[in-house]
Motif scaffolding. Structure first.
Motif, PDB file in Angstrom:
ATOM      1  N   ILE A   1      -1.585  -7.808 -28.425  1.00 54.89           N
ATOM      2  CA  ILE A   1      -2.137  -7.801 -27.083  1.00 54.89           C
ATOM      3  C   ILE A   1      -2.512  -6.360 -26.758  1.00 54.89           C
ATOM      4  N   PRO A   2      -3.809  -6.110 -26.492  1.00 50.90           N
ATOM      5  CA  PRO A   2      -4.212  -4.731 -26.191  1.00 50.90           C
ATOM      6  C   PRO A   2      -3.607  -4.250 -24.878  1.00 50.90           C
ATOM      7  N   LYS A   3      -3.239  -2.998 -24.862  1.00 52.82           N
ATOM      8  CA  LYS A   3      -2.694  -2.403 -23.648  1.00 52.82           C
ATOM      9  C   LYS A   3      -3.854  -1.863 -22.816  1.00 52.82           C
ATOM     10  N   ALA A   4      -3.783  -2.072 -21.507  1.00 55.29           N
ATOM     11  CA  ALA A   4      -4.828  -1.593 -20.609  1.00 55.29           C
ATOM     12  C   ALA A   4      -4.262  -0.462 -19.758  1.00 55.29           C
ATOM     13  N   VAL A   5      -5.080   0.503 -19.515  1.00 55.46           N
ATOM     14  CA  VAL A   5      -4.719   1.584 -18.616  1.00 55.46           C
ATOM     15  C   VAL A   5      -5.491   1.347 -17.326  1.00 55.46           C
ATOM     16  N   VAL A   6      -4.783   1.314 -16.225  1.00 54.66           N
ATOM     17  CA  VAL A   6      -5.412   1.057 -14.941  1.00 54.66           C
ATOM     18  C   VAL A   6      -5.503   2.369 -14.171  1.00 54.66           C
ATOM     19  N   SER A   7      -6.695   2.657 -13.670  1.00 62.19           N
ATOM     20  CA  SER A   7      -6.904   3.861 -12.866  1.00 62.19           C
ATOM     21  C   SER A   7      -7.045   3.467 -11.404  1.00 62.19           C
ATOM     22  N   LYS A   8      -6.678   4.403 -10.518  1.00 59.33           N
ATOM     23  CA  LYS A   8      -6.773   4.162  -9.083  1.00 59.33           C
ATOM     24  C   LYS A   8      -7.695   5.200  -8.453  1.00 59.33           C
ATOM     25  N   LEU A   9      -8.391   4.773  -7.401  1.00 64.38           N
ATOM     26  CA  LEU A   9      -9.309   5.648  -6.688  1.00 64.38           C
ATOM     27  C   LEU A   9      -9.246   5.301  -5.212  1.00 64.38           C
ATOM     28  N   LYS A  10      -8.983   6.283  -4.359  1.00 64.15           N
ATOM     29  CA  LYS A  10      -8.993   6.056  -2.911  1.00 64.15           C
ATOM     30  C   LYS A  10     -10.439   5.968  -2.451  1.00 64.15           C
ATOM     31  N   GLU A  11     -10.716   5.042  -1.532  1.00 64.90           N
ATOM     32  CA  GLU A  11     -12.085   4.835  -1.086  1.00 64.90           C
ATOM     33  C   GLU A  11     -12.114   4.560   0.412  1.00 64.90           C
ATOM     34  N   ASN A  12     -13.114   5.124   1.077  1.00 67.47           N
ATOM     35  CA  ASN A  12     -13.396   4.836   2.480  1.00 67.47           C
ATOM     36  C   ASN A  12     -14.824   4.319   2.556  1.00 67.47           C
ATOM     37  N   VAL A  13     -15.026   3.214   3.272  1.00 70.28           N
ATOM     38  CA  VAL A  13     -16.336   2.586   3.379  1.00 70.28           C
ATOM     39  C   VAL A  13     -16.595   2.254   4.840  1.00 70.28           C
ATOM     40  N   VAL A  14     -17.832   2.463   5.279  1.00 70.78           N
ATOM     41  CA  VAL A  14     -18.234   2.086   6.629  1.00 70.78           C
ATOM     42  C   VAL A  14     -19.277   0.979   6.522  1.00 70.78           C
ATOM     43  N   ILE A  15     -19.027  -0.138   7.206  1.00 73.54           N
ATOM     44  CA  ILE A  15     -19.922  -1.289   7.217  1.00 73.54           C
ATOM     45  C   ILE A  15     -20.374  -1.512   8.654  1.00 73.54           C
ATOM     46  N   THR A  16     -21.672  -1.744   8.860  1.00 71.70           N
ATOM     47  CA  THR A  16     -22.192  -2.016  10.199  1.00 71.70           C
ATOM     48  C   THR A  16     -22.407  -3.514  10.376  1.00 71.70           C
ATOM     49  N   TYR A  17     -21.874  -4.041  11.467  1.00 76.33           N
ATOM     50  CA  TYR A  17     -22.003  -5.459  11.817  1.00 76.33           C
ATOM     51  C   TYR A  17     -22.798  -5.582  13.109  1.00 76.33           C
ATOM     52  N   ASP A  18     -23.447  -6.723  13.292  1.00 78.14           N
ATOM     53  CA  ASP A  18     -24.210  -6.962  14.517  1.00 78.14           C
ATOM     54  C   ASP A  18     -23.304  -7.214  15.713  1.00 78.14           C
ATOM     55  N   THR A  19     -22.220  -7.955  15.501  1.00 79.71           N
ATOM     56  CA  THR A  19     -21.304  -8.291  16.593  1.00 79.71           C
ATOM     57  C   THR A  19     -19.873  -7.950  16.202  1.00 79.71           C
ATOM     58  N   LEU A  20     -19.034  -7.808  17.201  1.00 76.63           N
ATOM     59  CA  LEU A  20     -17.621  -7.504  16.963  1.00 76.63           C
ATOM     60  C   LEU A  20     -16.916  -8.679  16.280  1.00 76.63           C
ATOM     61  N   GLU A  21     -17.364  -9.894  16.538  1.00 75.96           N
ATOM     62  CA  GLU A  21     -16.749 -11.080  15.939  1.00 75.96           C
ATOM     63  C   GLU A  21     -16.926 -11.115  14.418  1.00 75.96           C
ATOM     64  N   GLU A  22     -17.929 -10.448  13.898  1.00 77.08           N
ATOM     65  CA  GLU A  22     -18.174 -10.421  12.450  1.00 77.08           C
ATOM     66  C   GLU A  22     -17.224  -9.488  11.704  1.00 77.08           C
ATOM     67  N   VAL A  23     -16.625  -8.548  12.396  1.00 75.24           N
ATOM     68  CA  VAL A  23     -15.736  -7.563  11.774  1.00 75.24           C
ATOM     69  C   VAL A  23     -14.487  -8.275  11.253  1.00 75.24           C
ATOM     70  N   THR A  24     -14.163  -8.036   9.983  1.00 73.86           N
ATOM     71  CA  THR A  24     -12.983  -8.653   9.371  1.00 73.86           C
ATOM     72  C   THR A  24     -11.866  -7.621   9.184  1.00 73.86           C
TER      73      THR A  24
END
Length: 87
Positions: free
Chosen positions: A22-45
């Motif tokens: 079974i091959p061993k996998a190395v997992v890398s981590k990366l911190k991310e910040n994303v801004v998404i624009t929605y038409d209405t407040l109800e669409e924000v999840t």
């Protein structure tokens, strides 16, 4: 070569264990910040699943809502979290 009817369960299990790698996998981590624009407040999840290709790897993960802001274009939702990639 042996037929399946000639092998015991132990033979089958031992053979599979000795030849299966079974091959061993190395997992890398990366911190991310994303801004998404929605038409209405109800669409924000509360969370946003995000994927990107960077540095020759596919990174993905669930980002979590940290703030919202009303703008002339709609509602800007800021998400933050950790992305993971198998290297």
């Amino acid at each position: 070569m042996a037929f399946a009817s000639e092998l015991s369960n132990a033979d089958v299990i031992n053979d599979a264990d000795s030849s299966t790698e079974i091959p061993k996998a190395v997992v890398s981590k990366l911190k991310e910040n994303v801004v998404i624009t929605y038409d209405t407040l109800e669409e924000v999840t509360d969370s946003y699943y995000y994927t990107e290709f960077s540095g020759g790897l596919w990174w993905s993960g669930t980002l979590y809502l940290i703030s919202t802001k009303k703008t002339s274009a709609g509602y800007m939702a800021s998400y933050s979290g950790t992305l993971f990639a198998n290297t």
